[in-house]
Design an enzyme around this catalytic site. Structure first.
Site, mmCIF file in Angstrom:
data_model
loop_
_atom_site.group_PDB
_atom_site.id
_atom_site.type_symbol
_atom_site.label_atom_id
_atom_site.label_comp_id
_atom_site.label_asym_id
_atom_site.label_seq_id
_atom_site.Cartn_x
_atom_site.Cartn_y
_atom_site.Cartn_z
ATOM 1 N N GLY A 46 -59.016 -62.855 -164.619
ATOM 2 C CA GLY A 46 -58.761 -61.647 -164.114
ATOM 3 C C GLY A 46 -59.700 -60.679 -163.733
ATOM 4 N N GLU A 100 -63.136 -56.598 -169.104
ATOM 5 C CA GLU A 100 -61.668 -57.189 -168.999
ATOM 6 C C GLU A 100 -61.121 -56.461 -167.875
ATOM 7 O OE1 GLU A 100 -59.605 -59.338 -169.082
ATOM 8 O OE2 GLU A 100 -59.049 -59.385 -171.275
ATOM 9 N N ASP A 101 -59.998 -57.200 -167.364
ATOM 10 C CA ASP A 101 -59.204 -56.590 -166.176
ATOM 11 C C ASP A 101 -58.175 -55.476 -166.495
ATOM 12 O OD1 ASP A 101 -57.665 -58.579 -167.439
ATOM 13 O OD2 ASP A 101 -56.908 -59.624 -165.307
ATOM 14 N N ASP A 104 -53.676 -54.321 -172.443
ATOM 15 C CA ASP A 104 -52.222 -53.789 -172.880
ATOM 16 C C ASP A 104 -52.045 -54.015 -174.189
ATOM 17 O OD1 ASP A 104 -51.602 -56.527 -172.662
ATOM 18 O OD2 ASP A 104 -50.907 -56.684 -170.528
ATOM 19 N N PHE A 153 -45.900 -53.739 -164.710
ATOM 20 C CA PHE A 153 -46.854 -54.960 -164.406
ATOM 21 C C PHE A 153 -47.474 -54.825 -163.100
ATOM 22 C CE2 PHE A 153 -47.218 -59.297 -162.802
ATOM 23 C CZ PHE A 153 -47.829 -59.823 -163.999
ATOM 24 N N VAL A 154 -48.585 -55.063 -163.352
ATOM 25 C CA VAL A 154 -49.459 -54.802 -161.955
ATOM 26 C C VAL A 154 -50.189 -56.365 -161.486
ATOM 27 C CG1 VAL A 154 -49.981 -52.619 -162.156
ATOM 28 C CG2 VAL A 154 -51.344 -53.941 -163.328
ATOM 29 N N ASP A 160 -53.207 -61.222 -161.917
ATOM 30 C CA ASP A 160 -52.268 -62.061 -161.111
ATOM 31 C C ASP A 160 -50.880 -62.027 -161.666
ATOM 32 O OD1 ASP A 160 -51.839 -64.858 -162.886
ATOM 33 O OD2 ASP A 160 -53.064 -63.351 -163.746
ATOM 34 N N ARG A 166 -54.374 -62.340 -157.178
ATOM 35 C CA ARG A 166 -55.525 -62.066 -157.599
ATOM 36 C C ARG A 166 -56.296 -61.539 -156.258
ATOM 37 N NH1 ARG A 166 -56.367 -63.671 -162.622
ATOM 38 N NH2 ARG A 166 -55.578 -65.638 -163.513
#
Length: 176
Positions: A46, A100-101, A104, A153-154, A160, A166
């Protein structure tokens, strides 16, 4: 509206806003590490787009390497860290920045931080494109944050949904 697999997503953060904020994060890292040579440890898959844009905005000497971990199943974090491809170089005595992408729950990142800290780096920080503080299940400090977002959620810009989406050049949120 953007359809990824069986779900509909709507625009959330556009490409220009992303790139401008990532440039700011890159400048801050460059200031903080101006007399050091940080090692960026990029979490695949990610974070690859975030890392590429971030590194373009870090003019100081630095190095980059990649690890691959997985903790998602469809749209839910499992909290279980599965290291697939690990670090080959020593990080002992290094200044490490994990790229990191999204952070959470924090569970995967805490496990990754622990695994890396036992290798005795001089310092270790986290740079995340997105951070969902409301979703945290464990205390965690993310020093470099692109955007704090609500617990939704994105996809896009490396993020992804079941391995798709992505390649979108902006971030989209799951439609209500």
């Amino acid at each position: 509206m953007q359809v990824v697999k069986d779900k509909q997503f709507v625009p959330f953060i556009d490409k220009q806003t992303l790139e401008e904020r990532i440039a700011e994060v890159g400048r801050k890292i460059s200031e903080d590490y101006r007399d050091k040579t940080p090692l960026f440890v990029v979490v695949l898959n990610g974070a690859f787009l975030f890392a590429a844009e971030l590194i373009k905005n870090v003019p100081i000497p630095c190095e980059i390497t990649f690890v691959r971990v997985s903790s998602y199943s469809k749209t839910e974090s499992t909290g279980q860290l599965k290291e697939i491809l690990g670090l080959k170089e020593s990080i002992e005595g290094r200044h490490v920045i994990i790229v990191e992408d999204i952070v959470d729950t924090g569970l995967t990142m805490n496990k990754l931080l622990f695994q890396l800290s036992v290798q005795k780096p001089d310092s270790i920080q986290v740079a995340s494109m997105l951070f969902k503080p409301a979703a945290l299940k464990t205390p965690l400090t993310v020093k470099y944050v692109g955007f704090e977002i609500e617990n939704r959620f994105v996809v896009g810009y490396g993020l992804d949904y079941d391995e798709q989406g992505r390649n979108l050049d902006a971030i989209y949120v799951l439609a209500d």
